[in-house]
Write an enzyme that holds these catalytic residues in place. Structure first.
Site, PDB file in Angstrom:
ATOM      1  CB  CYS A 175     106.565  45.307  68.508  1.00 14.47           C
ATOM      2  SG  CYS A 175     106.444  46.461  69.886  1.00 14.47           S
TER       3      CYS A 175
ATOM      4  CG  ASP B 118     112.442  30.008  73.853  1.00 18.13           C
ATOM      5  OD1 ASP B 118     111.932  30.274  74.956  1.00 18.13           O
ATOM      6  OD2 ASP B 118     111.786  29.602  72.882  1.00 18.13           O
TER       7      ASP B 118
ATOM      8  CD  GLU C  51     111.272  29.250  79.009  1.00 18.96           C
ATOM      9  OE1 GLU C  51     110.435  30.107  79.306  1.00 18.96           O
ATOM     10  OE2 GLU C  51     111.257  28.628  77.937  1.00 18.96           O
TER      11      GLU C  51
ATOM     12  CB  CYS D 230     108.777  44.298  71.846  1.00 19.30           C
ATOM     13  SG  CYS D 230     109.792  45.008  70.551  1.00 19.30           S
TER      14      CYS D 230
ATOM     15  CB  CYS E 208     109.080  49.698  68.157  1.00 25.47           C
ATOM     16  SG  CYS E 208     109.501  47.952  68.212  1.00 25.47           S
TER      17      CYS E 208
ATOM     18  CB  CYS F 204     110.465  49.180  71.894  1.00 26.64           C
ATOM     19  SG  CYS F 204     108.874  48.337  71.929  1.00 26.64           S
TER      20      CYS F 204
ATOM     21  CG  ASP G 127     110.208  29.611  69.423  1.00 29.48           C
ATOM     22  OD1 ASP G 127     109.339  29.934  70.264  1.00 29.48           O
ATOM     23  OD2 ASP G 127     110.081  28.647  68.655  1.00 29.48           O
TER      24      ASP G 127
END
Ligand SMILES: [Zn+2]
Length: 456
Positions: free
Chosen positions: A402, A237, A321, A383, A405, A386, A412
């Site tokens: 989250c 990332d 990315e 997340c 969950c 989940c 990051d």
């Protein structure tokens, strides 16, 4: 319009020489011969110190390259604007012959013609990118703004390898009488002959020669997750808080040295704004800034070189990315921010670009796969436990919980894990669609996945 009419316009209005006179001249293709398996083009960059005579000759060369580029550009764009005639590379080369014969531009003869041709080639490549919609229309090169550079192809220099120190030797450029005084910080692969040289002078006044060699780089043995046949994957990332965050939680930042340079740079930038335009002191500060930029670039390149080599060695699949995500994010935030913040941002951006560039070619060298995840993939909001996608988050949020969950995420690290998972999904999508015996592609780009699958 008849083809012959177009030819006539080209010849007469634009002053390009008759094709028949030059029918024996052929434009040399950039890469004419097929490469052997596992050979890759690799650049080695060395600093050199020109003699006064060489520096003068190079200054003339850089100037002539710029002039020829601009003249070729004017020729091509005017031909199009006035006559809707497309002038190609070979025709600009014929025009170059004319310019060299003209009295007022006879100084072009002091410069090697292959070097000037490369300048036109460079222009042609800029046009090709423009035609494909990958770049804007080429612009004029300005002295002091554009980088001073000259490309020497195989016929434009001589190379004599030193038998006592293989991989080093003498390089003499066309139209120069003395070999260059090169600091061989490392050796080229022994027995190699450079394919192409690029001689540059940066804004800090330092001279470099980049030698392009064809080198056999054997791919590394595949990296698997210990005890399985699952390829080892890594999510990377790119961020603002840390330059790079890996999916195992490792965070890497700019070294302290770079931060110190950045501070010094912003101080100099402020100083520059106080100086009177065109004054001597302003010029002095400008040169200091150029030197600092050059230093920053070197330190950064070095740091990223070590980092990317390690990451590519240890992993089989690397997932990043699409860089435009980061740039988009910045565009939204950049307005009205302080100068220093913008400057740091520019440095970070350049680091990301360099990081991706290095990952790309090293993956190719070592037989790894780079997966570039689509810019619309919600790597931050999802997340990783989940897979629920949460609401948009402000950039200041470093940690979140989250709602589905209850998992607590570092912003990051969560993004890096998501990138890895999404990357592996794409990897398997391509891998299972491959016909038996076919190698995995070196780069999988989510936005071009369909083409990738069709090609396989
Ligand atoms: Zn969750």
């Amino acid at each position: 319009m008849e083809e012959s009419d177009a030819q006539c316009i080209k010849r007469e209005v634009l002053g390009i020489g008759d094709r028949r006179k030059h029918h024996t001249r052929k434009a040399t293709p950039l890469r004419s011969h097929a490469k052997e398996p596992d050979t890759h083009h690799r650049l080695y960059r060395f600093r050199f110190y020109p003699t006064e005579e060489q520096a003068e000759q190079l200054a003339r060369t850089f100037g002539a390259c710029r002039w020829v580029y601009n003249e070729g550009l004017a020729l091509r764009s005017n031909a199009w604007k006035q006559h809707q005639v497309n002038v190609d590379f070979a025709e600009t080369c014929r025009a170059l012959t004319g310019w060299k014969q003209a009295e007022e531009t006879a100084w072009l003869k002091d410069v090697s013609s292959t070097v000037l041709q490369q300048s036109l080639r460079h222009l042609d490549q800029a046009y090709q990118r423009f035609f494909k919609g990958q770049a804007k229309h080429p612009k004029r090169k300005k002295k002091g703004r554009s980088r001073d550079a000259a490309i020497y192809v195989r016929t434009g220099f001589t190379w004599v390898e030193d038998p006592e120190r293989p991989g080093t030797g003498l390089i003499k450029l066309a139209k120069q009488s003395q070999p260059l005084d090169i600091r061989w910080s490392r050796a080229l692969p022994a027995g190699t002959v450079p394919v192409r040289l690029s001689v540059t002078r940066d804004r800090a006044g330092r001279y470099f020669v980049s030698t392009l060699v064809e080198e056999r780089i054997p791919p590394l043995p595949a990296a698997f997750v210990p005890g399985s046949r699952e390829p080892k994957a890594l999510g990377v990332d790119l961020g603002l808080a840390a330059l790079v965050t890996l999916d195992d939680g490792t965070k890497l930042d700019h070294p302290r040295l770079l931060k110190r340079y950045a501070e010094k740079l912003s101080r100099l930038q402020r100083e520059l704004h106080r100086k009177v335009r065109g004054s001597k002191n302003r010029g002095k500060v400008r040169r200091q800034i150029a030197r600092l930029y050059a230093l920053i670039k070197d330190v950064r390149r070095d740091m990223l070189d070590k980092l990317t080599t390690r990451l590519v060695r240890e992993n089989q699949v690397l997932v990043v990315e699409d860089l435009s995500v980061a740039t988009l994010m910045r565009a939204a935030r950049g307005k009205g921010r302080r100068r220093k913040a913008r400057l740091n941002q520019a440095i970070t951006d350049a680091a990301w670009g360099e990081l991706l560039r290095q990952l790309r070619y090293k993956c190719e060298w070592y037989g790894r796969t780079l997966v570039i995840v689509d810019r619309f993939f919600p790597s931050t909001r999802r997340c990783s436990s989940c897979r629920a996608t949460g609401p948009k988050m402000d950039v200041s949020v470093r940690e979140w919980t989250c709602a589905q969950c209850g998992a607590v995420h570092d912003r990051d690290v969560n993004a890096a894990v998501n990138l890895r998972d999404e990357g592996m999904r794409l990897y398997w999508l391509v891998a299972t669609g491959l016909p038996p015996g076919k190698k995995m592609p070196m780069v999988i780009k989510a936005s071009e996945l369909e083409e990738c699958l069709l090609a396989a």
